[in-house]
Design a protein around this motif. Sequence first.
Motif, mmCIF file in Angstrom:
data_model
loop_
_atom_site.group_PDB
_atom_site.id
_atom_site.type_symbol
_atom_site.label_atom_id
_atom_site.label_comp_id
_atom_site.label_asym_id
_atom_site.label_seq_id
_atom_site.Cartn_x
_atom_site.Cartn_y
_atom_site.Cartn_z
ATOM 1 N N VAL A 59 1.092 5.246 2.464
ATOM 2 C CA VAL A 59 0.106 5.272 1.614
ATOM 3 C C VAL A 59 -0.246 3.824 0.546
ATOM 4 O O VAL A 59 -1.302 3.435 -0.010
ATOM 5 C CB VAL A 59 -0.753 6.198 0.890
ATOM 6 N N ALA A 60 1.532 3.952 -0.356
ATOM 7 C CA ALA A 60 0.989 3.533 -1.479
ATOM 8 C C ALA A 60 0.829 1.695 -1.005
ATOM 9 O O ALA A 60 0.936 0.965 -2.475
ATOM 10 C CB ALA A 60 2.194 4.176 -2.295
ATOM 11 N N VAL A 61 1.946 1.533 -0.130
ATOM 12 C CA VAL A 61 2.378 0.688 0.392
ATOM 13 C C VAL A 61 0.228 0.162 0.893
ATOM 14 O O VAL A 61 -0.362 -2.160 -0.203
ATOM 15 C CB VAL A 61 2.876 0.138 1.254
ATOM 16 N N ARG A 90 -8.742 4.295 -6.345
ATOM 17 C CA ARG A 90 -7.294 3.396 -5.946
ATOM 18 C C ARG A 90 -6.105 4.204 -6.612
ATOM 19 O O ARG A 90 -5.361 3.948 -6.122
ATOM 20 C CB ARG A 90 -7.222 2.066 -5.654
ATOM 21 N N ARG A 91 -6.391 3.926 -8.034
ATOM 22 C CA ARG A 91 -5.359 3.820 -8.949
ATOM 23 C C ARG A 91 -4.668 5.566 -9.272
ATOM 24 O O ARG A 91 -3.520 5.792 -8.963
ATOM 25 C CB ARG A 91 -5.863 3.888 -10.079
ATOM 26 N N THR A 92 -5.803 6.480 -9.113
ATOM 27 C CA THR A 92 -5.774 8.182 -8.670
ATOM 28 C C THR A 92 -4.623 8.665 -7.704
ATOM 29 O O THR A 92 -4.023 8.449 -7.570
ATOM 30 C CB THR A 92 -6.830 8.547 -8.909
ATOM 31 N N GLU A 93 -4.755 7.788 -6.476
ATOM 32 C CA GLU A 93 -4.488 7.457 -4.966
ATOM 33 C C GLU A 93 -3.136 7.246 -4.953
ATOM 34 O O GLU A 93 -2.277 7.927 -5.089
ATOM 35 C CB GLU A 93 -5.504 7.421 -4.229
ATOM 36 N N VAL A 94 -3.027 6.127 -5.839
ATOM 37 C CA VAL A 94 -1.281 5.351 -5.928
ATOM 38 C C VAL A 94 -0.503 6.698 -6.575
ATOM 39 O O VAL A 94 0.591 6.838 -6.281
ATOM 40 C CB VAL A 94 -1.540 4.089 -6.935
ATOM 41 N N ALA A 95 -1.075 7.517 -7.860
ATOM 42 C CA ALA A 95 -0.540 7.987 -8.719
ATOM 43 C C ALA A 95 -0.388 9.652 -8.204
ATOM 44 O O ALA A 95 0.921 9.835 -8.488
ATOM 45 C CB ALA A 95 -1.135 8.051 -10.185
ATOM 46 N N ARG A 96 -1.270 9.930 -7.033
ATOM 47 C CA ARG A 96 -1.009 10.934 -6.344
ATOM 48 C C ARG A 96 0.335 10.822 -4.843
ATOM 49 O O ARG A 96 1.318 11.243 -5.088
ATOM 50 C CB ARG A 96 -1.924 11.398 -5.861
#
Length: 257
Positions: A77-79, A33-39
């Motif tokens: 996506v970030a939300v 989740r953190r990796t995807e938010v960072a992306r």
Amino acid sequence: MLLMILLACGALLLLIIGVNVVQQQKERAEAERRTEVARQRAIIDETEGVLSNTGMFPCSTHVVMVLYRRIQEALAVAVDLSTGQPKSDYQRRLIDVQSQIEGMKGAVNVPPVESFRLPDNDKQILVIVQTLKKLKAILRAEHNKGKVDPMIFADEEARVDSLQLRINVESMISRARAACYMKQYGSAKQMVTKALSTLHAIKAQTPNDPFIGRKVDEAKQLLDEIMGAQKLSQPSAPSSRKEGDDLDMLFQPKKKW
């Protein structure tokens, strides 16, 4: 009794293993989740950076809309993946972007590439070059995902290519002038010759582009100026004495001391 103890120990061991597996899955999911938010945050930052620099060159509303929609998708996506204050921040930014998109619907503005003028500031030129490179990559990525109309993609990619060409040619001619001013005629000639080669290659593909024709004439004139300046700068060859003068020198009366 012993059997009961063994069964209890086995059950406890299985429970511990199960808890560890669940915990590892949660940690793995949290890391993903953190990796995807960072992306998504990186996509947002990159796209906003390109968007903020579109005022430095002729940019159509088609491109601006592609950039806003890319930001909108990443924010959505970030939300979904965020929690707490970051989630609220992304929600607020998403509302702002959606408002911008709604305000642009129906508006079409395609400023002519010919209106572009290269800045005198080298840092600004570098920013434009980097922005166009990123913009071209974004357009291609969005087109590959089916989010840009093929005709719009072809037109906008051609506009980016044309802007990159203009910057490249203008930069080479400008550097050639500077080298000529510094009396570095070899470097000046090399750069203006390269500019002419580039212009002739493009002219063969787009013979009716007025920019190309104008720059070909400018580069040719500059090349003539460089050649003339280089010729004037060369030292005059010493005039060779005539053979008759040498004979006169050989047989002239010798001085008596």
